[in-house]
Every structure is written in structure tokens, then in C-alpha cells.
Motif scaffolding. Structure first.
Motif, PDB file in Angstrom:
ATOM      1  N   UNK A 193       0.844  -1.199   0.000  1.00  0.00           N
ATOM      2  CA  UNK A 193       0.000   0.000   0.000  1.00  0.00           C
ATOM      3  C   UNK A 193       0.882   1.254   0.000  1.00  0.00           C
ATOM      4  N   UNK A 194       0.530   2.246  -0.828  1.00  0.00           N
ATOM      5  CA  UNK A 194       1.327   3.476  -0.930  1.00  0.00           C
ATOM      6  C   UNK A 194       1.548   4.190   0.403  1.00  0.00           C
ATOM      7  N   UNK A 195       0.574   4.117   1.313  1.00  0.00           N
ATOM      8  CA  UNK A 195       0.744   4.817   2.589  1.00  0.00           C
ATOM      9  C   UNK A 195       1.993   4.341   3.323  1.00  0.00           C
ATOM     10  N   UNK A 196       2.326   3.061   3.172  1.00  0.00           N
ATOM     11  CA  UNK A 196       3.534   2.524   3.792  1.00  0.00           C
ATOM     12  C   UNK A 196       4.757   2.783   2.917  1.00  0.00           C
ATOM     13  N   UNK A 197       4.600   2.646   1.610  1.00  0.00           N
ATOM     14  CA  UNK A 197       5.742   2.800   0.703  1.00  0.00           C
ATOM     15  C   UNK A 197       6.335   4.200   0.775  1.00  0.00           C
ATOM     16  N   UNK A 198       5.476   5.216   0.787  1.00  0.00           N
ATOM     17  CA  UNK A 198       5.996   6.589   0.718  1.00  0.00           C
ATOM     18  C   UNK A 198       6.801   6.981   1.946  1.00  0.00           C
ATOM     19  N   UNK A 199       6.622   6.256   3.051  1.00  0.00           N
ATOM     20  CA  UNK A 199       7.405   6.565   4.247  1.00  0.00           C
ATOM     21  C   UNK A 199       8.883   6.267   4.052  1.00  0.00           C
ATOM     22  N   UNK A 200       9.183   5.400   3.079  1.00  0.00           N
ATOM     23  CA  UNK A 200      10.573   5.021   2.832  1.00  0.00           C
ATOM     24  C   UNK A 200      11.200   5.761   1.656  1.00  0.00           C
ATOM     25  N   UNK A 201      10.401   6.440   0.844  1.00  0.00           N
ATOM     26  CA  UNK A 201      10.925   7.093  -0.357  1.00  0.00           C
ATOM     27  C   UNK A 201      11.707   8.356  -0.003  1.00  0.00           C
ATOM     28  N   UNK A 202      12.938   8.411  -0.467  1.00  0.00           N
ATOM     29  CA  UNK A 202      13.787   9.573  -0.208  1.00  0.00           C
ATOM     30  C   UNK A 202      13.832  10.527  -1.405  1.00  0.00           C
ATOM     31  N   UNK A 203      13.548  10.025  -2.589  1.00  0.00           N
ATOM     32  CA  UNK A 203      13.562  10.832  -3.811  1.00  0.00           C
ATOM     33  C   UNK A 203      12.319  11.723  -3.858  1.00  0.00           C
ATOM     34  N   UNK A 204      12.437  12.964  -4.323  1.00  0.00           N
ATOM     35  CA  UNK A 204      11.249  13.823  -4.453  1.00  0.00           C
ATOM     36  C   UNK A 204      10.191  13.154  -5.336  1.00  0.00           C
ATOM     37  N   UNK A 205       8.936  13.191  -4.890  1.00  0.00           N
ATOM     38  CA  UNK A 205       7.866  12.524  -5.613  1.00  0.00           C
ATOM     39  C   UNK A 205       6.608  13.379  -5.601  1.00  0.00           C
ATOM     40  N   UNK A 206       5.845  13.275  -6.683  1.00  0.00           N
ATOM     41  CA  UNK A 206       4.615  14.056  -6.855  1.00  0.00           C
ATOM     42  C   UNK A 206       3.448  13.084  -7.022  1.00  0.00           C
ATOM     43  N   UNK A 207       2.353  13.355  -6.333  1.00  0.00           N
ATOM     44  CA  UNK A 207       1.144  12.539  -6.453  1.00  0.00           C
ATOM     45  C   UNK A 207       0.086  13.276  -7.263  1.00  0.00           C
ATOM     46  N   UNK A 208      -0.431  12.621  -8.294  1.00  0.00           N
ATOM     47  CA  UNK A 208      -1.622  13.089  -8.993  1.00  0.00           C
ATOM     48  C   UNK A 208      -2.721  12.090  -8.659  1.00  0.00           C
ATOM     49  N   UNK A 209      -3.780  12.548  -8.020  1.00  0.00           N
ATOM     50  CA  UNK A 209      -4.822  11.616  -7.622  1.00  0.00           C
ATOM     51  C   UNK A 209      -6.178  12.310  -7.564  1.00  0.00           C
ATOM     52  N   UNK A 210      -7.214  11.678  -8.125  1.00  0.00           N
ATOM     53  CA  UNK A 210      -8.554  12.229  -7.929  1.00  0.00           C
ATOM     54  C   UNK A 210      -9.052  11.842  -6.544  1.00  0.00           C
ATOM     55  N   UNK A 211      -9.735  12.744  -5.901  1.00  0.00           N
ATOM     56  CA  UNK A 211     -10.289  12.438  -4.571  1.00  0.00           C
ATOM     57  C   UNK A 211     -11.406  11.407  -4.674  1.00  0.00           C
ATOM     58  N   UNK A 212     -11.974  11.269  -5.888  1.00  0.00           N
ATOM     59  CA  UNK A 212     -13.056  10.315  -6.109  1.00  0.00           C
ATOM     60  C   UNK A 212     -12.638   9.378  -7.250  1.00  0.00           C
ATOM     61  N   UNK A 213     -11.556   8.640  -7.010  1.00  0.00           N
ATOM     62  CA  UNK A 213     -11.010   7.730  -7.999  1.00  0.00           C
ATOM     63  C   UNK A 213     -12.074   6.679  -8.338  1.00  0.00           C
ATOM     64  N   UNK A 214     -12.524   6.655  -9.599  1.00  0.00           N
ATOM     65  CA  UNK A 214     -13.643   5.774  -9.931  1.00  0.00           C
ATOM     66  C   UNK A 214     -13.290   4.302  -9.746  1.00  0.00           C
ATOM     67  N   UNK A 215     -12.007   3.932  -9.990  1.00  0.00           N
ATOM     68  CA  UNK A 215     -11.668   2.523  -9.823  1.00  0.00           C
ATOM     69  C   UNK A 215     -11.762   2.120  -8.360  1.00  0.00           C
ATOM     70  N   UNK A 216     -11.234   2.949  -7.468  1.00  0.00           N
ATOM     71  CA  UNK A 216     -11.290   2.606  -6.058  1.00  0.00           C
ATOM     72  C   UNK A 216     -12.724   2.614  -5.535  1.00  0.00           C
ATOM     73  N   UNK A 217     -13.518   3.561  -5.985  1.00  0.00           N
ATOM     74  CA  UNK A 217     -14.917   3.603  -5.540  1.00  0.00           C
ATOM     75  C   UNK A 217     -15.658   2.365  -6.026  1.00  0.00           C
ATOM     76  N   UNK A 218     -15.442   1.964  -7.279  1.00  0.00           N
ATOM     77  CA  UNK A 218     -16.194   0.861  -7.860  1.00  0.00           C
ATOM     78  C   UNK A 218     -15.726  -0.515  -7.402  1.00  0.00           C
TER      79      UNK A 218
END
Length: 424
Positions: A281-306
Motif C-alpha cells: 500500500x502506498x501509505x507505507x511505501x511513501x514513508x521510505x521514499x527519499x527521492x522527491x515525488x509528486x502525487x496526482x490523484x482524484x479524490x473520487x477515484x472511480x476505480x477505487x470507488x467501484x
């Protein structure tokens, strides 16, 4: 279209509950693309987006060192990528984009997957470069003349599989995701990426998850003097209970990690302290990432909702049927619940938000991936604070301005493209 919508729907109904989410993940992006190309017409609330007809089609290149390295797709075919050479000021800069397409969590679903482009290069064809891969400066102002690579995804585990897990006699399934990643990096480095002055690793959906997992390794393979960053699109998958209190995705990820032997590719500090499947899960992965990273995400991601929040199996009464397929059909009670889903996303990225080197573009659209077509940048592209995704990412990458944009709740943003699956 090779597969009719009707035949897809009939096939869908035959799947077990466990296989349903597997198939849904693998076909989500296909359905998304078909909705754009064959099922979309503009109205007062929905801008008209299509792939740019003027973008170049780029042929498939098979990894030349794959056989020697033992890096194969699920079916044993050679992995592939699409490459377009940079020019002018972008000649020594690179943008890579990892294709999405879900995961497979069982022998049966991986066997099904290997008969498609998501498991075999035998079924891959040329692709159209658009969005972040476009060579048109009007559509891709900051990266249009960079060397561009689209990485095809054919292992079913976000490039994390290990061959030690291939113990199913007679199935002829190869779990070589990690080897594919390593062989691909070696080939691109030899192709000129080792001299990169600037580089951006990106990906959509399962490809965005692969981007997070391999982000620091990508940074480590390039010169210390190079500016190297990562971009994950529609890939912040939540470990969230569905409307019936079940954690469908958590069980699914557990099966994926166990089947492919993915734990060896996940952050060691995470795997050492919890079940490896939770480290997918990304919530755990990002805690270890040291490289600068950008998230693009819809707050209502249709795949996750469905498929995570309101899976069909949890909506026995059909109360959510119209809402889960078209957010504009949700009643006030359902919208209150979806606002809670949005809050879960914002809470999950709270620690991420604290870092100055990290950026985000969280809009209030009912969509899934937004960086590989005209939702990336254009007159009708979704905007937050009057900025397109491309403008926000450019500001972040080149340190030009504020890099954390979070939209107000639905339905506040009229620039959003909100997918309507009721038309399918």
C-alpha cells in the motif's frame, strides 16, 4: 473494437467474487480508454477529451538483453517498451512512464492475463504518445522534447515478481517483474540515460505503484548531479473498508504479494515490521521514499470507488448501482459517505504533505488516470487553482512555485471530467 462491451459484461458475471476484483483491475484502464474513444459525447458538464489524433504512434521495442537476464513476461515472451528520442534542449533529459493495468493474484487470473498485452508482448502493438509523453509543446510544455519511454507492463505485480515463486507445475507462468525492471534500466542506461541531466519516472495506476516502489532505485542508477524525481498518477490505493466493513483490497494484495514473491522488492524497513502485503500500500511505501515525488490523484477515484469502496458484491440491494457508475447520480446520503472516502485519502497523505520536496495535485474528479492523455494539459483540462496537472508538475519539478494543490470537495470544480459508466 475487438471485444464488445456486451461480451465483457457477460464474462464479468461469470467470475467469482475473488476473481471479480482481479479482472476489474486488469480491465479498468481498457474500459476507461473505450469510454473516451467510443462512448463519450460532450454535454454541459463534461468536456470532450480524446487522445490527440496528431500524436505519433511509436513502435514496440523488445528488450534486447531480456533473454540473457531471464526477464520475461508472464507467458515467457520478451518485455517491451516504446522509445522516442529527445531533441534540442531536451536531448539529455528523460521521462519514463510505466503503463497501468492492475494485478493478478491467482494462477487462474495470471493465466488469463497472459493471453492479453498485460501478460504477453505477443499481443502488444504500437502506442500513441500523448499527455506527459506528447512531443507537442502546446500539450506538454515542460517535457515535450525530452527522451520519452513508455514501459509496457506484463508481469502482473507492479514489477515486483521474483522467480523463486514459480512453483506451479504445468502452468507456464513466469514471475519476473523485478528482473524486467532491472533489465529495462540496464538497456535504457546503455541507450543514453546514464548521461541524463534531468529525469522523471512516472506511471499510472499499477504503473504508478511500480513508480513508488522503484523510485529510489531509479534515483540510485543515475548520476548524483542529475535532477531525478518521480510522479505517481492514480496510484494511492487505500487500505479502506468497503460499505459493508470488508477490506477487499487488503486480501487481494496479500494474494498478489504471496503469489509473485513480491516482498523482496518492497521497502525492507516496512517488511521487517509488518505483513509484507501491507507494504504494497502506498501509505507505507511513501514513508521510505527519499527521492522527491509528486502525487496526482482524484479524490473520487472511480476505480477505487467501484472496486474497493463499493464493490458490486457489497451492494446486494443495488442501492449504489447508479452512484458508483456516475457520481452525479449519487444522493445526498451517498455523497456524505463519499466525502468520508475523500477524507480518508487526505488523512493518508497527511505525512506526505509535510515534506517540502514532495508535491501533489488532488482534484475532485470522478476519474482514474490523468497524465497520459489530454487531461494532462489543454484548454479543457481539469484545473485546481487555475493550474492544469502539467503546470502543477512543472512548477514542482523545476521549483517554480507552490507544489501542493488540493481541490475543494465535489461538485465544486466545473473543469472536472467526470466519467459516466451508465452510458456503457
Amino acid at each position: 473494437m475487438a471485444i464488445s462491451r456486451l461480451s465483457i459484461l457477460f464474462w464479468w458475471r461469470k467470475l467469482s467474487k475473488k476473481d471479480l476484483i482481479t479482472a476489474a483491475v486488469g480491465l479498468a484502464l481498457i474500459v476507461f480508454s473505450y469510454s473516451f474513444l467510443f462512448n463519450h459525447s460532450p454535454d454541459n458538464n463534461t468536456p470532450d477529451f480524446t487522445l490527440n489524433p496528431h500524436s505519433d504512434y511509436v513502435p514496440l521495442t523488445l528488450l534486447s538483453n531480456a533473454k540473457h537476464r531471464g526477464a520475461f513476461c508472464l507467458d515467457g515472451s520478451l518485455p517491451g517498451y516504446h522509445f522516442r528520442q529527445g531533441f534540442g534542449s531536451g536531448s539529455n533529459n528523460w521521462v519514463l512512464h510505466i503503463e497501468g493495468g492492475g494485478w493478478c493474484d491467482s494462477v487462474a487470473t495470471c493465466a488469463l492475463r497472459k493471453t492479453t498485452p498485460l501478460g504477453s508482448s505477443n499481443h502488444m502493438e504500437q502506442v500513441q504518445f500523448s499527455g506527459i509523453l506528447s512531443h507537442n509543446p502546446a500539450q506538454n510544455p515542460d517535457f515535450f522534447n525530452w527522451n520519452k519511454v513508455k514501459i509496457r507492463y506484463c508481469d502482473g505485480s507492479s514489477l515486483t515478481g521474483h522467480s523463486e515463486s514459480e512453483f506451479y507445475n504445468g502452468t507456464h507462468l513466469l514471475f519476473r517483474g523485478q528482473l524486467i525492471w532491472e533489465a529495462l534500466m540496464d538497456e535504457l542506461l546503455a541507450k543514453g540515460m546514464s548521461d541524463a541531466r534531468q529525469a522523471l519516472l512516472s506511471g499510472c495506476s499499477a504503473g504508478g505503484l511500480a513508480t513508488m516502489i522503484h523510485c529510489d532505485d531509479f534515483r540510485a542508477k543515475l548520476s548524483n548531479s542529475a535532477i531525478v524525481k518521480c510522479l505517481a498518477d492514480a496510484s494511492f490505493f487505500l487500505d479502506e473498508e468497503d460499505i459493508n466493513g470488508m477490506r477487499t483490497l487488503q486480501l487481494f494484495y496479500k494474494n498478489v504479494v504471496n503469489l509473485h514473491g513480491a516482498s523482496k522488492s518492497l521497502p525492507k524497513d516496512c517488511v521487517d515490521k509488518m505483513d509484507p502485503s501491507l507494504c504494497f500500500f502506498p501509505r507505507q511505501i511513501i514513508q521510505s521514499i527519499k527521492t522527491p515525488i509528486f502525487l496526482v490523484n482524484p479524490a473520487y477515484d472511480f476505480w477505487q470507488i467501484q472496486h474497493v469502496f463499493v464493490p458490486t458484491a457489497s451492494d446486494v440491494s443495488g442501492e449504489w448501482q447508479r452512484c458508483r457508475l456516475n457520481i452525479q447520480k449519487c444522493n445526498s446520503h451517498q455523497m456524505d459517505i463519499l466525502q468520508g472516502f475523500r477524507n480518508s485519502l487526505l488523512n493518508a497523505i497527511h505525512e506526505f504533505d509535510m515534506s517540502k520536496e514532495r508535491g501533489m495535485f488532488i482534484n475532485s474528479c470522478f476519474i482514474h488516470c490523468q497524465t497520459w492523455m489530454e487531461t494532462w494539459h489543454g484548454l479543457n483540462s481539469p484545473k485546481v487553482n487555475n493550474k492544469t496537472i502539467a503546470e502543477a508538475v512543472g512548477d514542482w519539478y523545476f521549483n517554480k512555485g507552490p507544489a501542493k494543490l488540493v481541490d475543494c470537495p465535489f461538485p465544486c470544480n466545473p473543469s472536472c471530467l467526470n466519467m459516466d459508466f451508465l452510458r456503457a
